[in-house]
Design a protein around this motif. Structure first.
Motif, PDB file in Angstrom:
ATOM      1  N   ALA A 119     -18.102   9.920   5.267  1.00 33.91           N
ATOM      2  CA  ALA A 119     -17.288   9.292   5.996  1.00 33.91           C
ATOM      3  C   ALA A 119     -15.939  10.487   5.492  1.00 33.91           C
ATOM      4  O   ALA A 119     -15.704  10.481   4.216  1.00 33.91           O
ATOM      5  CB  ALA A 119     -16.923   8.045   6.769  1.00 33.91           C
ATOM      6  N   GLN A 120     -15.443  10.688   6.883  1.00 28.68           N
ATOM      7  CA  GLN A 120     -13.724  11.246   6.581  1.00 28.68           C
ATOM      8  C   GLN A 120     -12.574  11.536   7.031  1.00 28.68           C
ATOM      9  O   GLN A 120     -12.441   9.741   8.221  1.00 28.68           O
ATOM     10  CB  GLN A 120     -13.833  12.973   6.628  1.00 28.68           C
ATOM     11  N   GLY A 121     -11.318  10.532   6.296  1.00 30.61           N
ATOM     12  CA  GLY A 121      -9.974  10.223   7.013  1.00 30.61           C
ATOM     13  C   GLY A 121      -9.724   9.114   6.547  1.00 30.61           C
ATOM     14  O   GLY A 121      -8.943   8.077   6.654  1.00 30.61           O
ATOM     15  N   MET A 122     -10.398   8.242   5.877  1.00 29.14           N
ATOM     16  CA  MET A 122     -10.242   6.520   5.599  1.00 29.14           C
ATOM     17  C   MET A 122     -10.479   6.604   4.350  1.00 29.14           C
ATOM     18  O   MET A 122     -10.899   7.634   3.135  1.00 29.14           O
ATOM     19  CB  MET A 122     -11.725   5.857   5.742  1.00 29.14           C
ATOM     20  N   ALA A 123     -10.192   5.124   3.780  1.00 26.39           N
ATOM     21  CA  ALA A 123     -10.233   4.919   2.455  1.00 26.39           C
ATOM     22  C   ALA A 123     -10.048   3.071   2.497  1.00 26.39           C
ATOM     23  O   ALA A 123     -10.549   2.484   3.552  1.00 26.39           O
ATOM     24  CB  ALA A 123      -8.302   4.789   2.037  1.00 26.39           C
ATOM     25  N   LEU A 124     -10.029   2.252   1.186  1.00 24.79           N
ATOM     26  CA  LEU A 124     -10.395   1.329   1.029  1.00 24.79           C
ATOM     27  C   LEU A 124      -9.209   0.855   0.842  1.00 24.79           C
ATOM     28  O   LEU A 124      -8.434   0.856  -0.008  1.00 24.79           O
ATOM     29  CB  LEU A 124     -11.259   1.180   0.000  1.00 24.79           C
ATOM     30  N   GLN A 125      -8.897  -0.810   0.921  1.00 25.26           N
ATOM     31  CA  GLN A 125      -7.438  -1.522   0.589  1.00 25.26           C
ATOM     32  C   GLN A 125      -7.927  -2.780   0.588  1.00 25.26           C
ATOM     33  O   GLN A 125      -8.778  -4.197   1.288  1.00 25.26           O
ATOM     34  CB  GLN A 125      -6.871  -1.229   1.463  1.00 25.26           C
ATOM     35  N   VAL A 126      -7.854  -3.514  -0.778  1.00 22.65           N
ATOM     36  CA  VAL A 126      -8.018  -4.560  -1.136  1.00 22.65           C
ATOM     37  C   VAL A 126      -6.971  -5.561  -1.223  1.00 22.65           C
ATOM     38  O   VAL A 126      -5.461  -5.330  -1.524  1.00 22.65           O
ATOM     39  CB  VAL A 126      -8.793  -4.493  -2.473  1.00 22.65           C
ATOM     40  N   LEU A 127      -6.919  -7.576  -0.515  1.00 21.12           N
ATOM     41  CA  LEU A 127      -6.096  -7.994  -0.394  1.00 21.12           C
ATOM     42  C   LEU A 127      -6.318  -8.958  -0.762  1.00 21.12           C
ATOM     43  O   LEU A 127      -7.252  -9.047  -1.788  1.00 21.12           O
ATOM     44  CB  LEU A 127      -5.914  -8.315   1.235  1.00 21.12           C
ATOM     45  N   ASN A 128      -4.737  -9.619  -1.090  1.00 22.90           N
ATOM     46  CA  ASN A 128      -5.596 -10.780  -1.269  1.00 22.90           C
ATOM     47  C   ASN A 128      -5.954 -11.682  -0.739  1.00 22.90           C
ATOM     48  O   ASN A 128      -5.778 -11.567   0.343  1.00 22.90           O
ATOM     49  CB  ASN A 128      -3.457 -11.930  -2.325  1.00 22.90           C
ATOM     50  N   SER A 129      -5.757 -13.109  -1.309  1.00 27.78           N
ATOM     51  CA  SER A 129      -6.318 -14.403  -0.338  1.00 27.78           C
ATOM     52  C   SER A 129      -5.860 -14.411   0.763  1.00 27.78           C
ATOM     53  O   SER A 129      -5.711 -15.246   1.566  1.00 27.78           O
ATOM     54  CB  SER A 129      -6.658 -15.578  -0.707  1.00 27.78           C
ATOM     55  N   ASP A 130      -4.346 -14.213   0.752  1.00 29.55           N
ATOM     56  CA  ASP A 130      -2.875 -14.591   2.552  1.00 29.55           C
ATOM     57  C   ASP A 130      -2.566 -13.315   2.758  1.00 29.55           C
ATOM     58  O   ASP A 130      -2.445 -13.285   3.808  1.00 29.55           O
ATOM     59  CB  ASP A 130      -1.810 -14.684   1.544  1.00 29.55           C
ATOM     60  N   GLY A 131      -3.285 -12.167   2.290  1.00 26.10           N
ATOM     61  CA  GLY A 131      -3.872 -11.186   2.951  1.00 26.10           C
ATOM     62  C   GLY A 131      -2.833  -9.972   2.560  1.00 26.10           C
ATOM     63  O   GLY A 131      -3.008  -9.168   3.166  1.00 26.10           O
ATOM     64  N   THR A 132      -2.300 -10.344   1.532  1.00 26.50           N
ATOM     65  CA  THR A 132      -1.414  -8.960   0.962  1.00 26.50           C
ATOM     66  C   THR A 132      -1.719  -8.535   0.182  1.00 26.50           C
ATOM     67  O   THR A 132      -2.668  -8.742  -0.677  1.00 26.50           O
ATOM     68  CB  THR A 132      -0.251  -9.686   0.011  1.00 26.50           C
ATOM     69  N   PRO A 133      -1.487  -6.884   0.420  1.00 30.05           N
ATOM     70  CA  PRO A 133      -2.347  -5.804  -0.093  1.00 30.05           C
ATOM     71  C   PRO A 133      -2.152  -6.450  -2.074  1.00 30.05           C
ATOM     72  O   PRO A 133      -0.841  -6.315  -2.419  1.00 30.05           O
ATOM     73  CB  PRO A 133      -1.566  -4.748  -0.429  1.00 30.05           C
ATOM     74  N   LEU A 134      -3.208  -6.031  -2.931  1.00 30.28           N
ATOM     75  CA  LEU A 134      -2.674  -5.751  -4.057  1.00 30.28           C
ATOM     76  C   LEU A 134      -2.873  -4.715  -4.998  1.00 30.28           C
ATOM     77  O   LEU A 134      -3.326  -3.774  -4.731  1.00 30.28           O
ATOM     78  CB  LEU A 134      -4.100  -6.819  -4.590  1.00 30.28           C
ATOM     79  N   ALA A 135      -0.927  -4.436  -5.548  1.00 29.60           N
ATOM     80  CA  ALA A 135      -0.639  -3.247  -5.782  1.00 29.60           C
ATOM     81  C   ALA A 135      -1.378  -2.236  -7.094  1.00 29.60           C
ATOM     82  O   ALA A 135      -2.264  -3.486  -7.900  1.00 29.60           O
ATOM     83  CB  ALA A 135       0.400  -3.177  -6.707  1.00 29.60           C
ATOM     84  N   LEU A 136      -2.038  -1.745  -7.033  1.00 31.79           N
ATOM     85  CA  LEU A 136      -2.580  -0.872  -8.424  1.00 31.79           C
ATOM     86  C   LEU A 136      -1.902  -0.770  -9.781  1.00 31.79           C
ATOM     87  O   LEU A 136      -1.293  -1.285  -9.816  1.00 31.79           O
ATOM     88  CB  LEU A 136      -3.252   0.428  -8.614  1.00 31.79           C
ATOM     89  N   HIS A 137      -3.076  -1.199 -10.642  1.00 25.06           N
ATOM     90  CA  HIS A 137      -1.917  -1.114 -12.015  1.00 25.06           C
ATOM     91  C   HIS A 137      -1.624  -2.470 -12.867  1.00 25.06           C
ATOM     92  O   HIS A 137      -0.480  -2.124 -13.689  1.00 25.06           O
ATOM     93  CB  HIS A 137      -1.880  -0.363 -12.165  1.00 25.06           C
ATOM     94  N   GLN A 138      -1.103  -3.311 -11.223  1.00 26.89           N
ATOM     95  CA  GLN A 138      -0.591  -4.897 -11.690  1.00 26.89           C
ATOM     96  C   GLN A 138      -1.068  -5.833 -11.730  1.00 26.89           C
ATOM     97  O   GLN A 138      -2.407  -6.552 -11.227  1.00 26.89           O
ATOM     98  CB  GLN A 138       0.752  -4.694  -9.923  1.00 26.89           C
ATOM     99  N   SER A 139      -0.641  -6.772 -12.774  1.00 26.29           N
ATOM    100  CA  SER A 139      -1.052  -7.797 -13.732  1.00 26.29           C
ATOM    101  C   SER A 139      -1.255  -8.849 -12.392  1.00 26.29           C
ATOM    102  O   SER A 139       0.561  -9.059 -12.328  1.00 26.29           O
ATOM    103  CB  SER A 139      -1.147  -8.390 -14.550  1.00 26.29           C
ATOM    104  N   TYR A 140      -1.941  -9.819 -12.174  1.00 33.27           N
ATOM    105  CA  TYR A 140      -1.265 -11.137 -10.931  1.00 33.27           C
ATOM    106  C   TYR A 140      -2.544 -12.127 -11.581  1.00 33.27           C
ATOM    107  O   TYR A 140      -3.971 -12.312 -12.306  1.00 33.27           O
ATOM    108  CB  TYR A 140      -2.889 -10.940  -9.509  1.00 33.27           C
ATOM    109  N   GLU A 141      -2.061 -14.023 -11.589  1.00 34.29           N
ATOM    110  CA  GLU A 141      -2.456 -14.646 -12.371  1.00 34.29           C
ATOM    111  C   GLU A 141      -2.881 -15.522 -12.029  1.00 34.29           C
ATOM    112  O   GLU A 141      -3.108 -15.125 -10.216  1.00 34.29           O
ATOM    113  CB  GLU A 141      -1.281 -15.119 -13.113  1.00 34.29           C
ATOM    114  N   PHE A 142      -4.638 -16.174 -12.342  1.00 37.53           N
ATOM    115  CA  PHE A 142      -5.024 -16.558 -11.110  1.00 37.53           C
ATOM    116  C   PHE A 142      -4.927 -18.319 -11.318  1.00 37.53           C
ATOM    117  O   PHE A 142      -5.019 -18.783 -12.304  1.00 37.53           O
ATOM    118  CB  PHE A 142      -6.111 -16.641 -11.274  1.00 37.53           C
ATOM    119  N   ALA A 143      -3.775 -18.660  -9.782  1.00 35.12           N
ATOM    120  CA  ALA A 143      -3.342 -19.973 -10.101  1.00 35.12           C
ATOM    121  C   ALA A 143      -3.783 -21.181  -9.842  1.00 35.12           C
ATOM    122  O   ALA A 143      -3.391 -21.951 -10.985  1.00 35.12           O
ATOM    123  CB  ALA A 143      -2.150 -19.877  -9.302  1.00 35.12           C
ATOM    124  N   ASP A 144      -4.901 -20.727  -9.812  1.00 33.10           N
ATOM    125  CA  ASP A 144      -6.449 -22.190  -9.428  1.00 33.10           C
ATOM    126  C   ASP A 144      -6.907 -22.087 -10.966  1.00 33.10           C
ATOM    127  O   ASP A 144      -7.465 -22.300 -10.473  1.00 33.10           O
ATOM    128  CB  ASP A 144      -6.841 -22.014  -8.057  1.00 33.10           C
TER     129      ASP A 144
END
Length: 351
Positions: A278-303
């Protein structure tokens, strides 16, 4: 009908260590002779200045500190952290008194690793661990010759002794501190006390995080008519299995891989891998609330629970059109149907 599919893998990464080697220049014979003469003169003078010996019928005492058979430490514990401190051991009548007729030096001689004069923690081989001996009112004893003291007689009755274990470097795999003597308290010419342990196994603790494969399903090209269009998110979980108790915090970081480079770091978008058709597409990863997860940024698992067990970090992923919008409804510019695969790394940290 055109369609896209996606499979994601999360690999485990290991750190490598490097050793430094030092070369030595040969010393000419004439210089060597002079150096030897100076050393012999110095040794003779030093021996006369420090004259310590046991009192009659006194001898070395071995104090054994009881340590748990197994100690677990979070994998990413900062270097310099105390991972264990023994309860204080107070000595009763101890026949290990000594006397020195001149000023003298005392300190610890490390039996389990290489340490230099004045060190306050003593390396345990190449384990990434170290030990420390303190006595009286939390007086830390440096490596011999560490402290200079006036002539006189000294003993150990009612002194309190503590053993501490430190993490001083990366602890790779399970490490064992064997039972036996860790080191001795040495005054010039005499070693009145030795500290030993029953042995301990150090286990770097972390959760088991298996690779993840996400089936992104099939999608019609008409869903991506404009640049920035995206598909319905597909939910998935990062599994944290068999987490040991004692870990206080878990963080995770999203990173692109060699096969799927970054498309937009801030918005958590990676390019499709080279095996995609396929061409023209990419993949995006989101948090549980639908917010995009920035690459190379540390996120704490609050639960996360310090009690450990099996836990899950809920996330989602979606296809994202990156091709510019063209004529004819935007379907014909930089777009092509086919397979759409990507690989993303999740780096887990445990504190």
């Amino acid at each position: 009908m055109p369609w896209l599919t996606y499979v994601a893998h999360w690999p485990i990464r290991k750190a490598l260590s490097m050793k430094r080697f030092q070369t030595h220049r040969a010393i000419p014979l004439t210089k060597l002779i002079h150096t030897l003469c100076l050393t012999l003169l110095f040794a003779s003078s030093y021996a006369g200045a420090a004259n310590c010996e046991f009192y009659p019928r006194h001898f070395q005492t071995i104090i054994t500190m009881q340590v748990p058979a197994t100690l677990s430490i979070p994998r990413d514990t900062p270097n310099g952290t105390v991972i264990y401190e023994s309860p204080p051991l107070t000595l009763g009548p101890t026949p290990s008194s000594y006397k020195c007729t001149n000023e003298f030096y005392y300190g610890v001689q490390n039996n389990v690793g290489v340490s230099k004069s004045g060190d306050l923690v003593y390396a345990i081989g190449n384990t990434g661990l170290a030990w420390q001996w303190s006595f009286k009112d939390n007086v830390t004893i440096p490596i011999y010759p560490g402290i200079r003291r006036e002539a006189g007689g000294y003993g150990w009755d009612t002194t309190r002794h503590v053993l501490r274990l430190f993490k001083i470097a990366d602890v790779i795999g399970v490490q064992k501190i064997p039972a036996g003597t860790l080191g001795v308290f040495h005054a010039d010419g005499v070693s009145p006390l030795a500290m030993a342990t029953n042995g301990v196994t150090i286990v770097p603790q972390s959760c088991e995080t298996p690779d993840i494969k996400v089936d992104m399903g099939s999608h019609d090209m008409s869903s991506f008519a404009q640049n920035g269009a995206y598909s319905e998110p597909v939910k998935f979980d990062i599994s944290l299995n068999n987490c040991p108790p004692g870990i206080n915090k878990v963080t995770y970081t999203l990173k692109p891989t060699l096969t799927s480079a970054s498309q937009n770091s801030t918005r958590g978008i990676v390019k499709l891998s080279a095996d995609s058709t396929a061409q023209g597409m990419a993949l995006q990863v989101l948090n549980s609330d639908g917010t995009p997860l920035a690459l190379h940024q540390s996120y704490e698992f609050a639960d996360y629970s310090s009690a450990g067990g099996n836990l899950k970090i809920p996330l989602s992923a979606r296809y994202f059109r990156v091709a510019e919008t063209g004529g004819n409804g935007g379907f014909d510019k930089g777009m092509r149907a086919g397979t759409a695969n990507a690989t993303i790394a999740f780096v887990m940290s445990y504190l």
